[in-house]
Design a protein around this motif. Structure first.
Motif, PDB file in Angstrom:
ATOM      1  N   ARG A 155      -2.077  15.857  11.340  1.00 16.07           N
ATOM      2  CA  ARG A 155      -2.981  16.852  10.745  1.00 16.07           C
ATOM      3  C   ARG A 155      -2.413  17.345   9.411  1.00 16.07           C
ATOM      4  NH1 ARG A 155      -4.393  21.629  14.631  1.00 16.07           N
ATOM      5  NH2 ARG A 155      -5.278  19.853  15.775  1.00 16.07           N
ATOM      6  N   LYS A 156      -1.114  17.613   9.383  1.00 22.36           N
ATOM      7  CA  LYS A 156      -0.460  18.049   8.158  1.00 22.36           C
ATOM      8  C   LYS A 156      -0.471  16.924   7.126  1.00 22.36           C
ATOM      9  CE  LYS A 156       2.220  20.451   5.399  1.00 22.36           C
ATOM     10  NZ  LYS A 156       1.719  21.629   4.639  1.00 22.36           N
ATOM     11  N   ALA A 157      -0.201  15.703   7.568  1.00 25.01           N
ATOM     12  CA  ALA A 157      -0.163  14.561   6.655  1.00 25.01           C
ATOM     13  C   ALA A 157      -1.529  14.310   6.031  1.00 25.01           C
ATOM     14  CB  ALA A 157       0.316  13.318   7.403  1.00 25.01           C
ATOM     15  N   GLU A 158      -2.589  14.472   6.816  1.00 26.33           N
ATOM     16  CA  GLU A 158      -3.928  14.249   6.284  1.00 26.33           C
ATOM     17  C   GLU A 158      -4.274  15.283   5.221  1.00 26.33           C
ATOM     18  OE1 GLU A 158      -8.394  13.180   7.876  1.00 26.33           O
ATOM     19  OE2 GLU A 158      -7.209  14.598   9.032  1.00 26.33           O
ATOM     20  N   GLU A 214       2.626  16.410  19.421  1.00 21.15           N
ATOM     21  CA  GLU A 214       3.488  16.350  18.236  1.00 21.15           C
ATOM     22  C   GLU A 214       2.940  15.366  17.212  1.00 21.15           C
ATOM     23  OE1 GLU A 214       8.023  17.274  19.700  1.00 21.15           O
ATOM     24  OE2 GLU A 214       7.086  15.417  20.441  1.00 21.15           O
ATOM     25  N   ILE A 215       2.477  14.234  17.695  1.00 21.26           N
ATOM     26  CA  ILE A 215       1.914  13.233  16.792  1.00 21.26           C
ATOM     27  C   ILE A 215       0.636  13.756  16.142  1.00 21.26           C
ATOM     28  CG2 ILE A 215       0.809  10.951  16.706  1.00 21.26           C
ATOM     29  CD1 ILE A 215       2.803  10.085  18.884  1.00 21.26           C
ATOM     30  N   LEU A 250       0.802  -1.224   0.000  1.00 18.38           N
ATOM     31  CA  LEU A 250       0.000   0.000   0.000  1.00 18.38           C
ATOM     32  C   LEU A 250       0.835   1.274   0.000  1.00 18.38           C
ATOM     33  CD1 LEU A 250      -2.989  -1.048   2.261  1.00 18.38           C
ATOM     34  CD2 LEU A 250      -2.846  -0.942  -0.228  1.00 18.38           C
ATOM     35  N   TYR A 251       2.132   1.141  -0.195  1.00 16.69           N
ATOM     36  CA  TYR A 251       2.993   2.308  -0.438  1.00 16.69           C
ATOM     37  C   TYR A 251       2.387   3.184  -1.532  1.00 16.69           C
ATOM     38  CZ  TYR A 251       6.810   4.844  -2.767  1.00 16.69           C
ATOM     39  OH  TYR A 251       7.578   5.810  -3.364  1.00 16.69           O
ATOM     40  N   TYR A 252       1.912   2.551  -2.604  1.00 14.63           N
ATOM     41  CA  TYR A 252       1.455   3.295  -3.782  1.00 14.63           C
ATOM     42  C   TYR A 252       0.233   4.161  -3.481  1.00 14.63           C
ATOM     43  CZ  TYR A 252       4.554   0.043  -6.131  1.00 14.63           C
ATOM     44  OH  TYR A 252       5.654  -0.679  -6.504  1.00 14.63           O
ATOM     45  N   TYR A 253      -0.486   3.820  -2.431  1.00 14.99           N
ATOM     46  CA  TYR A 253      -1.692   4.574  -2.083  1.00 14.99           C
ATOM     47  C   TYR A 253      -1.464   5.516  -0.909  1.00 14.99           C
ATOM     48  CZ  TYR A 253      -6.753   5.330  -1.740  1.00 14.99           C
ATOM     49  OH  TYR A 253      -8.003   5.887  -1.736  1.00 14.99           O
ATOM     50  N   TYR A 254      -0.643   5.110   0.050  1.00 13.87           N
ATOM     51  CA  TYR A 254      -0.513   5.874   1.293  1.00 13.87           C
ATOM     52  C   TYR A 254       0.836   6.567   1.490  1.00 13.87           C
ATOM     53  CZ  TYR A 254      -4.909   3.934   3.075  1.00 13.87           C
ATOM     54  OH  TYR A 254      -6.232   3.608   3.265  1.00 13.87           O
ATOM     55  N   PHE A 255       1.748   6.455   0.534  1.00  8.86           N
ATOM     56  CA  PHE A 255       3.078   7.030   0.753  1.00  8.86           C
ATOM     57  C   PHE A 255       3.053   8.525   1.077  1.00  8.86           C
ATOM     58  CE2 PHE A 255       6.961   9.114  -0.854  1.00  8.86           C
ATOM     59  CZ  PHE A 255       7.879   8.557   0.032  1.00  8.86           C
ATOM     60  N   PRO A 256       2.279   9.365   0.372  1.00  7.74           N
ATOM     61  CA  PRO A 256       2.273  10.789   0.734  1.00  7.74           C
ATOM     62  C   PRO A 256       1.892  11.046   2.184  1.00  7.74           C
ATOM     63  CG  PRO A 256       1.289  10.477  -1.426  1.00  7.74           C
ATOM     64  CD  PRO A 256       1.465   9.113  -0.833  1.00  7.74           C
ATOM     65  N   LEU A 257       0.943  10.271   2.713  1.00  9.46           N
ATOM     66  CA  LEU A 257       0.534  10.411   4.114  1.00  9.46           C
ATOM     67  C   LEU A 257       1.687  10.062   5.045  1.00  9.46           C
ATOM     68  CD1 LEU A 257      -2.162  10.641   6.062  1.00  9.46           C
ATOM     69  CD2 LEU A 257      -1.808   8.175   6.208  1.00  9.46           C
ATOM     70  N   PHE A 264       6.053  11.316   8.931  1.00  7.61           N
ATOM     71  CA  PHE A 264       7.354  11.040   9.550  1.00  7.61           C
ATOM     72  C   PHE A 264       8.317  12.213   9.399  1.00  7.61           C
ATOM     73  CE2 PHE A 264       6.035   6.496   9.177  1.00  7.61           C
ATOM     74  CZ  PHE A 264       6.127   6.195  10.529  1.00  7.61           C
ATOM     75  N   LYS A 265       8.241  12.911   8.272  1.00 10.49           N
ATOM     76  CA  LYS A 265       9.106  14.081   8.097  1.00 10.49           C
ATOM     77  C   LYS A 265       8.726  15.195   9.068  1.00 10.49           C
ATOM     78  CE  LYS A 265      10.540  13.359   3.302  1.00 10.49           C
ATOM     79  NZ  LYS A 265      10.367  13.763   1.880  1.00 10.49           N
ATOM     80  N   GLU A 266       7.424  15.348   9.308  1.00 12.98           N
ATOM     81  CA  GLU A 266       6.977  16.354  10.274  1.00 12.98           C
ATOM     82  C   GLU A 266       7.470  16.039  11.683  1.00 12.98           C
ATOM     83  OE1 GLU A 266       4.917  19.281  10.007  1.00 12.98           O
ATOM     84  OE2 GLU A 266       5.576  19.053   7.915  1.00 12.98           O
ATOM     85  N   LEU A 267       7.686  14.756  11.963  1.00 20.25           N
ATOM     86  CA  LEU A 267       8.200  14.351  13.277  1.00 20.25           C
ATOM     87  C   LEU A 267       9.729  14.421  13.343  1.00 20.25           C
ATOM     88  CD1 LEU A 267       5.948  11.265  14.135  1.00 20.25           C
ATOM     89  CD2 LEU A 267       5.889  13.530  15.208  1.00 20.25           C
ATOM     90  N   GLY A 268      10.368  14.726  12.224  1.00 17.56           N
ATOM     91  CA  GLY A 268      11.820  14.873  12.222  1.00 17.56           C
ATOM     92  C   GLY A 268      12.593  13.676  11.719  1.00 17.56           C
TER      93      GLY A 268
END
Length: 333
Positions: free
Chosen positions: A146-149, A140-141, A10-17, A22-26
């Motif tokens: 919220r940004k990922a969604e 933080e999570i 499901l990388y192909y569907y959920y990778f942007p999320l 994870f980038k927002e968490l550092g």
């Protein structure tokens, strides 16, 4: 700290999320890259022999990710829509990995995704285990998710407006977003709905780039992820009971939608050899295609990567659709 997201399933569907979260968490996010023969061979060697090809490929990507990062992301998918579930292999995926890949012990991040109705898998409680593992606060999570969604909703909007999953991913990676919608061309003389799970259709190694091959033949493409979830499910209402598996229902519902779409000339179902849920979806699609009077064919993919037979079948199917369309035009004239 590096976390690898396997370029599979499901990388192909959920990778942007996941990438945004994870980038927002550092975290530094590592993409294991497209499937190669080496990755497939590693996964096939480690996995049990009778498991389906997508899981073998995923195992290979996990091995690759462990060589590239500190941790590898292997979510446990149970459900995202009540009362449906995911394939048992998705439910037990972290156990499968830890039981077959020795290096994964203590290095797998496995949130449990068990939602009543949340296709976006964006509930912060899913990822609370990161607070215990790495000391993140719940705030933080929550803010990272919220940004990922927001990003994921934008990504889905691209697909609903006509970009296939792989092209929407390219838009996300390049930061182009809606700019790529202006480049969507529908100038082919026939249109085919290519149906199948994203990891069968968009893994260019195992599917042998079926989408690009069709586009090279001048075919317009429609796919299941272009259909919003609610539209797909509306097309299942005439069944007394839905299937047990969420993405199987999504594929079947999209197929029923396209069978009623006058622009669609034919259906191709891409399925992995040995996939139980797909065996049922394929029979439904074949039956409904016969009822609708639209041509239908199945392309089965597995770890044996001979390309010749697939090219021949694709070309023959496209030629048949063109002849059928020309015959109808001749009758009108």
């Amino acid at each position: 700290m590096k976390i690898a997201i396997p370029h599979s399933l499901l990388y192909y569907y959920y990778f942007p999320l996941w990438d945004t979260f994870f980038k927002e968490l550092g975290f530094e996010v590592v993409d294991t890259g497209p499937t190669t023969k080496d990755i497939l061979d590693k996964g096939s060697k480690a996995a049990v022999s009778d498991i389906c090809a997508p899981i073998k490929i995923f195992t290979g990507h996990v091995i690759e990710g462990l060589n590239m990062a500190d941790y590898v992301f292997v979510p446990r998918f149970a459900r995202i829509k009540k009362p449906e579930y995911f394939c048992p292999k998705f439910m037990g995926l972290p156990d499968i990995i830890e039981g077959t890949v020795e290096e994964s012990k203590g290095r797998v991040i496995s949130p449990i995704i068990n939602e009543k109705n949340n296709e976006n898998i964006s509930s912060p409680k899913i990822y609370e285990m990161l607070a215990e593992m790495f000391g993140f606060s719940h705030r933080e999570i929550r803010l990272a998710m919220r940004k990922a969604e927001e990003v994921f909703k934008r990504f889905k909007n691209l697909m609903h407006k006509g970009l296939s999953c792989d092209k929407a991913l390219d838009s996300y990676r390049g930061g182009r977003w809606e700019e790529d919608l202006k480049k969507v061309k529908k100038d082919g003389d026939i249109t085919i709905a290519v149906l199948g799970y994203v990891y069968d259709v968009y893994d260019s190694f195992i599917s042998m780039d079926v989408i690009k091959k069709l586009e090279a033949l001048g075919v317009n493409i429609k796919t299941f992820e272009m259909i919003p979830q609610e539209v797909a499910y509306d097309n299942l209402k005439h069944y007394r009971k839905r299937l047990f598996w969420t993405f199987s229902n999504r594929v079947l519902g999209a197929g029923l939608h396209y069978l009623k779409d006058p622009e669609v000339d034919g259906i191709i179902h891409v399925t992995a050899f040995g996939c139980g849920p797909d065996a049922i979806v394929g029979r439904f699609l074949q039956y409904e295609s016969d009822v609708a009077g639209k041509p239908f064919t199945t392309l089965r993919v597995d770890e044996h990567t001979g390309e010749g037979h697939m090219v021949t079948r694709i070309e023959a199917f496209v030629d048949m659709l063109r002849r059928k369309k020309w015959a109808r035009v001749s009758e009108v004239l």
